[in-house]
Scaffold this motif. Structure first.
Motif, PDB file in Angstrom:
ATOM      1  N   ALA A  16      -0.842 -10.652  15.626  1.00  0.00           N
ATOM      2  CA  ALA A  16       0.526  -9.974  15.257  1.00  0.00           C
ATOM      3  C   ALA A  16       0.740  -9.194  14.236  1.00  0.00           C
ATOM      4  O   ALA A  16       1.481  -8.399  14.350  1.00  0.00           O
ATOM      5  N   LEU A  17      -0.245  -9.237  13.142  1.00  0.00           N
ATOM      6  CA  LEU A  17      -0.162  -8.242  12.194  1.00  0.00           C
ATOM      7  C   LEU A  17      -0.358  -6.710  12.531  1.00  0.00           C
ATOM      8  O   LEU A  17       0.195  -5.793  12.199  1.00  0.00           O
ATOM      9  N   LYS A  18      -1.106  -6.596  13.689  1.00  0.00           N
ATOM     10  CA  LYS A  18      -1.447  -5.356  14.197  1.00  0.00           C
ATOM     11  C   LYS A  18      -0.112  -4.500  14.336  1.00  0.00           C
ATOM     12  O   LYS A  18      -0.321  -3.035  13.957  1.00  0.00           O
ATOM     13  N   VAL A  34       3.502  -1.976  10.824  1.00  0.00           N
ATOM     14  CA  VAL A  34       4.149  -0.696  10.890  1.00  0.00           C
ATOM     15  C   VAL A  34       5.562  -0.662  11.845  1.00  0.00           C
ATOM     16  O   VAL A  34       6.321   0.038  11.488  1.00  0.00           O
ATOM     17  N   ALA A  35       5.802  -1.905  12.241  1.00  0.00           N
ATOM     18  CA  ALA A  35       7.191  -2.038  13.296  1.00  0.00           C
ATOM     19  C   ALA A  35       8.097  -2.962  12.512  1.00  0.00           C
ATOM     20  O   ALA A  35       9.185  -2.587  12.722  1.00  0.00           O
ATOM     21  N   ASP A  36       7.446  -3.797  11.681  1.00  0.00           N
ATOM     22  CA  ASP A  36       8.553  -4.886  11.221  1.00  0.00           C
ATOM     23  C   ASP A  36       7.714  -5.200  10.004  1.00  0.00           C
ATOM     24  O   ASP A  36       7.086  -6.354   9.924  1.00  0.00           O
ATOM     25  N   LYS A  37       7.793  -4.478   8.818  1.00  0.00           N
ATOM     26  CA  LYS A  37       7.284  -5.044   7.639  1.00  0.00           C
ATOM     27  C   LYS A  37       7.740  -6.404   6.978  1.00  0.00           C
ATOM     28  O   LYS A  37       6.863  -7.173   6.436  1.00  0.00           O
ATOM     29  N   PRO A  38       9.150  -6.551   7.017  1.00  0.00           N
ATOM     30  CA  PRO A  38       9.423  -7.869   6.378  1.00  0.00           C
ATOM     31  C   PRO A  38       8.579  -9.171   7.507  1.00  0.00           C
ATOM     32  O   PRO A  38       8.308  -9.956   6.838  1.00  0.00           O
ATOM     33  N   PHE A  39       8.618  -8.944   8.619  1.00  0.00           N
ATOM     34  CA  PHE A  39       7.791  -9.797   9.337  1.00  0.00           C
ATOM     35  C   PHE A  39       6.374  -9.955   8.930  1.00  0.00           C
ATOM     36  O   PHE A  39       5.883 -11.212   8.631  1.00  0.00           O
ATOM     37  N   ALA A  40       5.876  -8.994   8.840  1.00  0.00           N
ATOM     38  CA  ALA A  40       4.425  -8.825   8.484  1.00  0.00           C
ATOM     39  C   ALA A  40       4.075  -9.355   7.144  1.00  0.00           C
ATOM     40  O   ALA A  40       3.291 -10.284   6.710  1.00  0.00           O
ATOM     41  N   ARG A  41       5.091  -9.018   6.205  1.00  0.00           N
ATOM     42  CA  ARG A  41       5.026  -9.712   4.857  1.00  0.00           C
ATOM     43  C   ARG A  41       5.291 -11.354   4.763  1.00  0.00           C
ATOM     44  O   ARG A  41       4.405 -12.192   4.077  1.00  0.00           O
ATOM     45  N   GLY A  42       5.953 -11.699   5.697  1.00  0.00           N
ATOM     46  CA  GLY A  42       5.830 -13.544   5.878  1.00  0.00           C
ATOM     47  C   GLY A  42       4.730 -13.774   6.404  1.00  0.00           C
ATOM     48  O   GLY A  42       4.156 -14.853   6.222  1.00  0.00           O
ATOM     49  N   LEU A  43       3.949 -13.071   7.355  1.00  0.00           N
ATOM     50  CA  LEU A  43       2.928 -13.444   7.889  1.00  0.00           C
ATOM     51  C   LEU A  43       1.485 -13.418   6.871  1.00  0.00           C
ATOM     52  O   LEU A  43       0.714 -14.400   6.752  1.00  0.00           O
ATOM     53  N   PHE A  44       1.739 -12.416   6.231  1.00  0.00           N
ATOM     54  CA  PHE A  44       0.668 -12.372   4.943  1.00  0.00           C
ATOM     55  C   PHE A  44       0.702 -13.501   4.154  1.00  0.00           C
ATOM     56  O   PHE A  44      -0.139 -14.147   3.526  1.00  0.00           O
ATOM     57  N   ARG A  65     -12.077  -9.764   6.959  1.00  0.00           N
ATOM     58  CA  ARG A  65     -11.968  -8.103   6.973  1.00  0.00           C
ATOM     59  C   ARG A  65     -10.992  -7.544   7.793  1.00  0.00           C
ATOM     60  O   ARG A  65     -10.449  -6.542   7.505  1.00  0.00           O
ATOM     61  N   VAL A  66     -10.607  -8.105   9.087  1.00  0.00           N
ATOM     62  CA  VAL A  66      -9.399  -7.718   9.844  1.00  0.00           C
ATOM     63  C   VAL A  66      -8.146  -7.666   9.111  1.00  0.00           C
ATOM     64  O   VAL A  66      -7.390  -6.894   8.893  1.00  0.00           O
ATOM     65  N   THR A  67      -7.939  -9.038   8.488  1.00  0.00           N
ATOM     66  CA  THR A  67      -6.685  -9.143   7.762  1.00  0.00           C
ATOM     67  C   THR A  67      -6.618  -7.990   6.514  1.00  0.00           C
ATOM     68  O   THR A  67      -5.734  -7.589   6.340  1.00  0.00           O
ATOM     69  N   TRP A  68      -7.644  -7.740   5.784  1.00  0.00           N
ATOM     70  CA  TRP A  68      -7.604  -6.960   4.801  1.00  0.00           C
ATOM     71  C   TRP A  68      -7.298  -5.504   5.351  1.00  0.00           C
ATOM     72  O   TRP A  68      -6.613  -4.558   4.625  1.00  0.00           O
ATOM     73  N   LYS A  69      -7.874  -5.130   6.438  1.00  0.00           N
ATOM     74  CA  LYS A  69      -7.527  -3.978   7.276  1.00  0.00           C
ATOM     75  C   LYS A  69      -6.048  -3.764   7.593  1.00  0.00           C
ATOM     76  O   LYS A  69      -5.486  -2.657   7.360  1.00  0.00           O
ATOM     77  N   ARG A  70      -5.691  -4.769   8.066  1.00  0.00           N
ATOM     78  CA  ARG A  70      -3.882  -5.000   8.260  1.00  0.00           C
ATOM     79  C   ARG A  70      -3.206  -4.621   7.049  1.00  0.00           C
ATOM     80  O   ARG A  70      -2.232  -4.141   7.176  1.00  0.00           O
ATOM     81  N   PHE A  71      -3.807  -5.287   5.959  1.00  0.00           N
ATOM     82  CA  PHE A  71      -2.863  -5.208   4.927  1.00  0.00           C
ATOM     83  C   PHE A  71      -2.804  -3.693   3.943  1.00  0.00           C
ATOM     84  O   PHE A  71      -2.007  -3.225   3.766  1.00  0.00           O
ATOM     85  N   ARG A  72      -4.011  -3.035   4.336  1.00  0.00           N
ATOM     86  CA  ARG A  72      -4.082  -1.537   3.803  1.00  0.00           C
ATOM     87  C   ARG A  72      -3.163  -0.741   4.835  1.00  0.00           C
ATOM     88  O   ARG A  72      -2.373  -0.035   4.231  1.00  0.00           O
ATOM     89  N   HIS A  73      -2.932  -1.163   6.112  1.00  0.00           N
ATOM     90  CA  HIS A  73      -2.026  -0.407   7.185  1.00  0.00           C
ATOM     91  C   HIS A  73      -0.819  -0.790   6.465  1.00  0.00           C
ATOM     92  O   HIS A  73       0.111   0.069   6.571  1.00  0.00           O
ATOM     93  N   PHE A  74      -0.549  -2.058   6.319  1.00  0.00           N
ATOM     94  CA  PHE A  74       0.808  -2.344   5.695  1.00  0.00           C
ATOM     95  C   PHE A  74       1.232  -1.619   4.500  1.00  0.00           C
ATOM     96  O   PHE A  74       2.348  -1.237   4.468  1.00  0.00           O
ATOM     97  N   MET A  75       0.222  -1.509   3.616  1.00  0.00           N
ATOM     98  CA  MET A  75       0.714  -0.802   2.346  1.00  0.00           C
ATOM     99  C   MET A  75       0.678   0.699   2.519  1.00  0.00           C
ATOM    100  O   MET A  75       1.666   1.187   1.792  1.00  0.00           O
TER     101      MET A  75
END
Length: 294
Positions: A248-250, A254-264, A274-284
């Protein structure tokens, strides 16, 4: 009357741009012991008219229903299916030559396999191949239930061939789970059937803006988390939950940062992989330009 060995099920919803090419790719296979069953799931475009025009020429089964989702459409198709093997095919994808013959041969040689997958070639909405890497001489992958759960791995509809007895044994598709591949994969493996993945590329998988992975990742997250609740006591449950959230973070980073923030925030940092950290770098550091932006 000779009954077909293979039933090919094609649910369709609003794919008027792709449905003709998709169905012809099935009808032109070099294997003929199959029946084609198409279910129009309440399309509001010209899909039904295009399907009917092809049906009049080729004589396959065609049924219509009000929009109920893919799982309900597949159950409808299954109620008319006679084959011992079942193929699901998405109505915006293209089946590559030799796909049915190759998978039938493997299923006949491996009666312990209840679900057989394969690989895809990604194309864009216009049918142009997207960049991808092919592993040379890759082996057949054999997945256990625990591995499937831990990776949240689903054998996707565009590549799946099922043994009909396995589908019947697990009760068919659950209409309340409208993104159905993951649940069916787990159920068949849990029932004791083997799940194998061929290295062959058998389908052109079309990527476009209406793919579920792009448009419905929030609902897919809900469905997938609901699916794994049945296996909460399994040691692989926590890894599976993380894999589902990473999926879901993928899109959401990039499409809904507030939603992604809640998932993190829902994941303790010490459980990130490793995948979670990759998603976090994309988020930032990444963002999606608004439509129409230069």
């Amino acid at each position: 009357m000779k009954w077909p060995l293979v039933s090919i099920l094609v649910p369709c919803f609003n794919h008027e741009l792709y449905i003709e090419e998709s169905l012809l790719s099935v009808l032109e296979q070099d294997y003929d012991n199959f029946e084609l069953i198409v279910v129009n799931d309440g399309s509001t475009d010209a899909s039904a008219e295009k399907i009917e025009a092809l049906r009049q020429v080729h004589g396959f089964q065609f049924y219509q229903q009000e929009n109920q989702g893919v799982s309900a459409a597949l159950n409808n198709a299954l109620s008319h299916a006679r084959g011992d093997l079942v193929v699901t095919h998405d109505s915006d994808d293209v089946m590559l030559a030799g796909r049915i013959r190759r998978q039938v041969s493997y299923m006949q040689e491996h009666p312990e396999v209840g679900l057989l997958g394969a690989k895809v070639i990604y194309i864009d909405s216009q049918g142009r191949p997207l960049k991808h890497k092919f592993a040379s001489h890759a082996p057949v992958q054999r997945w256990s239930f625990d591995e499937l759960l831990a990776d949240a791995y689903a054998v996707g509809g565009p590549v799946a061939m099922y043994r009909r007895e396995a589908i019947d044994r697990v009760g068919g598709y659950d209409p309340s789970i409208k993104v159905q591949d993951f649940q069916m994969t787990l159920r068949i493996a849990k029932a004791g059937y083997q799940v194998h993945i061929l290295p062959d590329r058998v389908t052109l998988y079309r990527r476009h803006e209406t793919n579920i992975s792009k448009t419905a990742y929030k609902s897919q997250l809900i469905y997938d988390l609901k699916v794994i609740e049945a296996y909460r006591d399994n040691p692989a449950y926590d890894a599976g939950r993380l894999a589902i959230i990473n999926k879901a973070l993928k899109e959401s980073v990039v499409a809904d940062k507030p939603f992604a923030r809640g998932l993190f925030a829902s994941l303790p940092v010490h459980r990130w992989n490793r995948v979670t950290w990759k998603r976090f770098r994309h988020f930032m550091f990444k963002y999606r330009k608004p439509k129409g932006a230069q």
